[in-house]
Scaffold this motif. Sequence first.
Motif, short mmCIF file in Angstrom:
data_model
loop_
_atom_site.label_atom_id
_atom_site.label_comp_id
_atom_site.label_asym_id
_atom_site.label_seq_id
_atom_site.Cartn_x
_atom_site.Cartn_y
_atom_site.Cartn_z
N PRO A 261 3.80 13.83 2.59
CA PRO A 261 5.00 14.25 3.31
C PRO A 261 5.59 13.12 4.15
N ILE A 262 6.90 13.13 4.27
CA ILE A 262 7.55 12.18 5.16
C ILE A 262 7.24 12.62 6.59
N THR A 263 6.72 11.69 7.38
CA THR A 263 6.23 12.06 8.70
C THR A 263 7.05 11.37 9.77
N PRO A 264 7.42 12.08 10.82
CA PRO A 264 8.13 11.41 11.90
C PRO A 264 7.20 10.46 12.66
N THR A 265 7.76 9.43 13.23
CA THR A 265 6.94 8.53 14.03
C THR A 265 6.77 9.11 15.43
N LEU A 266 5.85 8.51 16.15
CA LEU A 266 5.54 8.99 17.48
C LEU A 266 6.74 8.87 18.41
N ARG A 267 7.50 7.80 18.23
CA ARG A 267 8.67 7.63 19.09
C ARG A 267 9.67 8.75 18.88
N ASP B 252 0.81 -1.21 0.00
CA ASP B 252 0.00 0.00 0.00
C ASP B 252 0.85 1.26 0.00
N HIS B 253 1.96 1.22 -0.69
CA HIS B 253 2.80 2.41 -0.87
C HIS B 253 3.33 2.97 0.43
N ILE B 254 3.42 2.18 1.46
CA ILE B 254 3.96 2.70 2.70
C ILE B 254 5.46 2.44 2.75
N THR B 255 6.19 3.46 3.07
CA THR B 255 7.64 3.32 3.21
C THR B 255 8.04 3.74 4.61
N LEU B 256 8.87 2.95 5.24
CA LEU B 256 9.38 3.34 6.54
C LEU B 256 10.86 3.64 6.41
N PHE B 257 11.33 4.61 7.19
CA PHE B 257 12.75 4.91 7.21
C PHE B 257 13.28 4.64 8.60
N LEU C 94 12.15 5.82 12.18
CA LEU C 94 12.12 7.25 12.47
C LEU C 94 11.03 7.97 11.69
N PHE C 95 10.86 7.58 10.43
CA PHE C 95 9.89 8.27 9.59
C PHE C 95 9.09 7.26 8.80
N PHE C 96 7.94 7.70 8.37
CA PHE C 96 7.21 6.89 7.41
C PHE C 96 6.61 7.80 6.36
N GLN C 97 6.28 7.18 5.27
CA GLN C 97 5.75 7.97 4.16
C GLN C 97 4.72 7.13 3.45
N HIS C 98 3.62 7.75 3.09
CA HIS C 98 2.60 7.03 2.34
C HIS C 98 2.56 7.62 0.94
N PHE C 99 2.85 6.81 -0.02
CA PHE C 99 2.91 7.24 -1.41
C PHE C 99 3.79 8.48 -1.52
N ASN C 100 3.22 9.61 -1.96
CA ASN C 100 4.05 10.80 -2.05
C ASN C 100 3.68 11.85 -1.02
#
Lengths: 193, 182
Positions: free
Chosen positions: B77-83, B57-62, B69-75
């Motif tokens: 914005p790259i979003t920070p995780t809660l942690r 489902d186009h989810i990318t985790l960094f 640290l971050f995740f992104q859905h399709f295009n």
Amino acid sequence: MSATTKKTVLYCGVCGMPPEYCEFSAAKKKCQEWLSSKYPEEHERLYGDAAITEKLAQTNLSEDKAAKEAARMEKAMSKEEARMARELEKKMSSRVVIKRVERNKRKCVTSVQGLEIFGVDLKKTAKNFANHFACGGSVSKNPQGQDEIVVQGDFSDEILELILKMHPEVPKDNIEQVEEKKSKKKAPGAVGA
Amino acid sequence: MFKKFNLQETMSGQNSVKSSVVRGIRTKLVDQFPELGPYVDEILPKKANLIQVKCKDHITLFAIDNEILFFQHFNDPITPTLRLLHQFPNILPHVQVDRGAIKFVLSGANIMCPGLTSPGAKLPEKSLPVDTVVAVMAEGKEHALAIGVLKMSTDEIKTINKGIGVDLIQYLSDPLWKTHLD
């Protein structure tokens, strides 16, 4: 790395949230116990008398509503407890089977079933077995569609010991050793292993 | 977004990211979240080995060092995780919900406008436009309990005061929160 701006946050060992949110967790009581045993100061700050009176002052719920809320919480908690008990029972009743399967006369594989119920990572364990016994080890589906670890070679006794050592959460009584022979004829004498 | 998420099942591959791409990510992050600027070197050190985990489902985790640290859905914005947000609380603008809303948010509900405008709640003084990624704080709590995207600008939230104000992305103890890489 400098730790100037980076904050370290304490997380509850039971529910995994910051302790201030534990009161919303279904395992509230367990969380409290954990906190008071590990971090008494933090526990005092969150659950001490001062904190509670303050909280009461903050919540502007009427008493009636508060009681309802408490009842709901109680229900959720008992549900959660029941769930945990069920899970535990399932764990206690399930068995881990270490099976020695003969491939031909003097070669066999050892398969381990049912470890996943105890929360063991099969893939990692398989790799671990393989390293430990210097042989091939993998996770594969058996005909019943369950995942099992297959180790090439006869290691049933060693595996038993290794499981007990590495995964103390698996009770010894639940582990079963089985031997499976392919041919109808009995293997003549003890060949090899 | 992460109400149902199982890393083992959804993961389709992970690889480390080229340093030039990391540079791109850094500039993008600073662009999106100006507040993140001062911390970017600490969050994404130049030498760290950033790992990109691609999921369904186009989810990318960094992740760095097995920490997502971050995740992104399709295009998006790259979003920070809660942690990460807990470690650097000021990288996102804050909104605050009242006490009554906490339990709903913790079970993954989107945040309705009244929960953001009532006495216990707080909205930032500066108005935020639609689609801003915000940290959701709670009345009387120190740490953020969720990350969401504004569905209306904060001015609209104040005036309309009805319907969904914040679309929840990640909340405490959701499956992504519990996910660990190894």
